[in-house]
Design an enzyme around this catalytic site. Structure first.
Site, PDB file in Angstrom:
ATOM      1  CB  THR A   1      -0.879   0.041   1.271  1.00 14.72           C
ATOM      2  OG1 THR A   1      -0.083  -0.407   2.377  1.00 14.72           O
ATOM      3  CG2 THR A   1      -2.097  -0.828   1.158  1.00 14.72           C
TER       4      THR A   1
ATOM      5  CB  THR B   1      -3.938  -0.522  -1.370  1.00 21.82           C
ATOM      6  OG1 THR B   1      -3.320  -1.760  -1.706  1.00 21.82           O
ATOM      7  CG2 THR B   1      -5.443  -0.726  -1.280  1.00 21.82           C
ATOM      8  CB  VAL B   2      -2.878  -1.264  -6.865  1.00 19.34           C
ATOM      9  CG1 VAL B   2      -3.292   0.093  -7.417  1.00 19.34           C
ATOM     10  CG2 VAL B   2      -1.361  -1.358  -6.694  1.00 19.34           C
ATOM     11  CG  ASN B   3      -4.141  -6.623  -2.512  1.00 17.69           C
ATOM     12  OD1 ASN B   3      -3.692  -6.461  -1.382  1.00 17.69           O
ATOM     13  ND2 ASN B   3      -4.804  -7.710  -2.842  1.00 17.69           N
TER      14      ASN B   3
ATOM     15  CD  GLU C   1      -7.450  -4.179  -2.667  1.00 15.61           C
ATOM     16  OE1 GLU C   1      -6.915  -4.757  -1.691  1.00 15.61           O
ATOM     17  OE2 GLU C   1      -6.864  -3.333  -3.343  1.00 15.61           O
TER      18      GLU C   1
ATOM     19  CG  ASP D   1      -7.081  -7.747   0.278  1.00 15.22           C
ATOM     20  OD1 ASP D   1      -6.118  -8.511   0.156  1.00 15.22           O
ATOM     21  OD2 ASP D   1      -6.952  -6.530   0.497  1.00 15.22           O
TER      22      ASP D   1
ATOM     23  N   GLY E   1       2.099  -1.633   3.972  1.00 15.31           N
ATOM     24  CA  GLY E   1       2.730  -2.893   4.325  1.00 15.31           C
ATOM     25  C   GLY E   1       1.772  -4.050   4.532  1.00 15.31           C
ATOM     26  N   GLY E   2       0.584  -3.973   3.913  1.00 15.19           N
ATOM     27  CA  GLY E   2      -0.324  -5.106   3.933  1.00 15.19           C
ATOM     28  C   GLY E   2      -0.754  -5.514   5.329  1.00 15.19           C
TER      29      GLY E   2
END
Length: 582
Positions: free
Chosen positions: A382, A400-402, A421, A424, A473-474
């Site tokens: 992100t 984000t674009v993941n 996304e 997710d 950082g997810g």
């Protein structure tokens, strides 16, 4: 200081007194003053912008200088990041924006991507790889809609003025940063496999190098159209038509109706009083706000300031984090499931007291000790920005674009990197006996938003703004953001040291404590000391070093005598960004 000392010694080289004076002058410089020699930290009286990329911080700063609102600066900086940092964010993705105005109003703008109308719970037939990359992994983009909606409500400068810098960068070219090059290198095979990405990031069959100029002429045209006509071309016009045509041609399921029906949700922020501060956080479908409150409510019971060996402080934080991860998978899109009771528990101090009783200072446990029923979703990269303007309006925004470069797909007609996304979401799948089942609360439904770890946060004390924080950082974002807050406000570290300190992470499943051990793009090496690691292992933690982690943007308002405090802004050196202010 060094210049003065050198000058004195050049004139009187044999003076022992001056040598002693030079030593004393240097030795009295504290770690804080040394930090201010670095470009990653600034002090500002009026406004400050901290992003992952200094070019975008500067663009945001210029907007504030012209009298723009913090939201204006967020629009300009976010669009800039989508150009110069396309592996992490952009208008092909989504975002969460937390806004707190100087008069005390707070809003959470949910511009998260949604599942297409043709999506379904079993669309991947248990094949997780299909939702991880490629056109079937694309959710309906929401970032540009959210930026526009926030600007319509709060903006002071013209929309055209805010979009122009990003369009200029895309057209005139931008230098490949060291961090972007790292992302490109890790994604090389995917870049080479996609014509759009390959045309953008390669030359003569090889990846562009650090410092090479990258041009995205198609994205420049897209941004110019958005600049002139607002978001209509994207959601109900020429840009959308081109985008859907590209995606459909490659086998995707997005339609113009998906774009036309996309809606930004304006939600009530998570709000809680913890450790003497009022926390404003992002509500679901972000798990970040509630998880952070739960962790801090547990840790507050150990006393403030937090004292003791580093290994004990890390251990307690990790144990609280594991409880948060066990609970977060009960959350999901509140437009589709009732999550009130879960949120109530996560914000409850009494509930936190019960969880604290299950934490032992001398040992850790297997995942079932923490009561988690569901397997985890491990979301990805992100970008974050923290902004405060001259009136002390504040924005904390994570976009984000993941995964790196999202779906690993760039729309050739528009220059837009599309998100992945859909990855997710949880999906029904075959599992081994020892792995918990996927979380039904996060199963795919048309129009639904997937669960996220993004944690944009604003802290107040006595209704005065004290800090704006967040990270990229997810799935590690919750831990990273919480740790930086604790470093500064509970452990007494200065803002730069709070960001620079080595961080540790846990996601409950697998039962592994990850710790930073890497040399970052600035040349600094970040690693938890060996003695601390040994003490954690004695408590039963399984340790794993990682060459990566969260990237935090931190703005603190420090009060001395004036009504408006001084702003201290820090951009995390881990990504090579720097803040800007005036």
């Amino acid at each position: 200081m060094m210049f003065i000392i050198t000058l004195l010694l050049s004139k009187w080289p044999c003076s022992g007194f001056l040598l002693l004076l030079a030593f004393l002058l240097l030795s009295t410089r504290t770690s804080t003053s040394l930090a201010y020699d670095r470009r990653e930290i600034i002090k500002a009286r009026h406004g400050a912008v901290a992003t992952d990329d200094g070019r975008c911080s500067t663009i945001g700063r210029d907007v504030l200088r012209e009298g723009g609102h913090a939201v204006d600066a967020a629009v300009a900086a976010a669009l800039c990041l989508g150009v110069v940092s396309p592996a992490s964010s952009g208008i092909g993705g989504g975002a969460f924006m937390l806004i707190r105005t100087a008069d005390g109003k707070a809003q959470a703008f949910d511009m998260r991507e949604t599942a297409p109308k043709k999506a379904s719970e079993n669309m991947y037939a248990g094949n997780a790889a299909l939702k991880a990359s490629g056109v079937l992994s694309i959710g309906v983009p929401g970032e540009i809609a959210g930026l526009y909606k926030a600007w319509k409500q709060y903006g002071k400068l013209s929309w055209r003025r805010l979009v122009r810098p990003a369009a200029h960068l895309a057209h005139s070219g931008f230098k490949i940063s060291p961090y972007l090059h790292m992302q490109m290198s890790k994604s090389e095979s995917d870049i080479m496999s996609d014509k759009g990405l390959g045309d953008l990031f390669t030359s003569n069959g090889s990846l562009l190098q650090i410092g090479d100029i990258c041009y995205n002429k198609q994205l420049a045209k897209t941004l110019r159209a958005l600049s002139a006509f607002g978001i209509r071309p994207f959601y109900n016009g020429s840009i959308g038509v081109k985008l859907i045509k590209d995606i459909t041609k490659s086998g995707g399921i997005l339609t113009m109706k998906d774009l036309q029906q996309y809606q930004v949700r304006i939600r009530e922020p998570i709000s809680a009083d913890v450790m003497g501060f009022k926390i404003l956080g992002m509500p679901p479908p972000s798990a970040g706000g509630a998880s952070m409150v739960l962790i801090l409510n547990i840790l507050a019971q150990y006393g403030i300031p937090m004292e003791g060996p580093s290994s004990l402080l890390i251990h307690r934080q990790i144990e609280a984090l594991k409880h948060a991860f066990a609970l977060r998978m009960n959350l999901g899109d509140p437009d589709f499931i009732n999550i009130k009771s879960v949120i109530d528990d996560m914000l409850s101090t009494e509930f936190a007291k019960q969880l604290k009783k299950t934490i032992y200072d001398n040992m850790t446990f297997s995942p079932n000790h923490y009561g988690g029923k569901w397997n985890q979703i491990h979301d990805h990269g992100t970008s974050h920005m923290s902004i405060v303007d001259s009136d002390r309006n504040a924005v904390s925004m994570t976009s984000t674009v993941n995964a790196y470069f999202g779906a690993k797909y760039l729309s050739p007609s528009t220059g837009i990197v599309l998100n992945n996304e859909m990855d997710d979401f949880s999906i029904p799948e075959k599992r081994s006996e020892n792995v918990p089942p996927p979380a039904p609360a996060n199963f795919i439904r048309p129009g639904k938003r997937p669960l996220s770890s993004m944690t944009p946060t604003i802290f107040l004390k006595g209704e005065q703004l004290r800090a704006v924080i967040g990270a990229s950082g997810g799935a590690m974002i919750i831990a990273g953001t919480t740790e930086v807050f604790l470093n500064h406000f509970a452990r007494g570290m200065d803002p730069f040291s709070s960001v620079m300190a080595p961080r540790s992470y846990h996601q409950l499943i697998p039962n592994v404590l990850q710790y930073e051990n890497w040399t970052i793009v600035t040349g600094d090496h970040i690693e938890i000391p060996a003695t601390t690691r040994a003490a954690l292992q004695k408590k039963g933690h399984v340790l794993q070093s990682i060459a990566g982690g969260t990237i935090c943007q931190f703005v603190v308002q420090e009060f001395k005598s004036s009504k408006l405090g001084e702003l201290v802004a820090v951009s995390d050196p881990r990504k090579g960004g720097f803040p800007s202010g005036f």
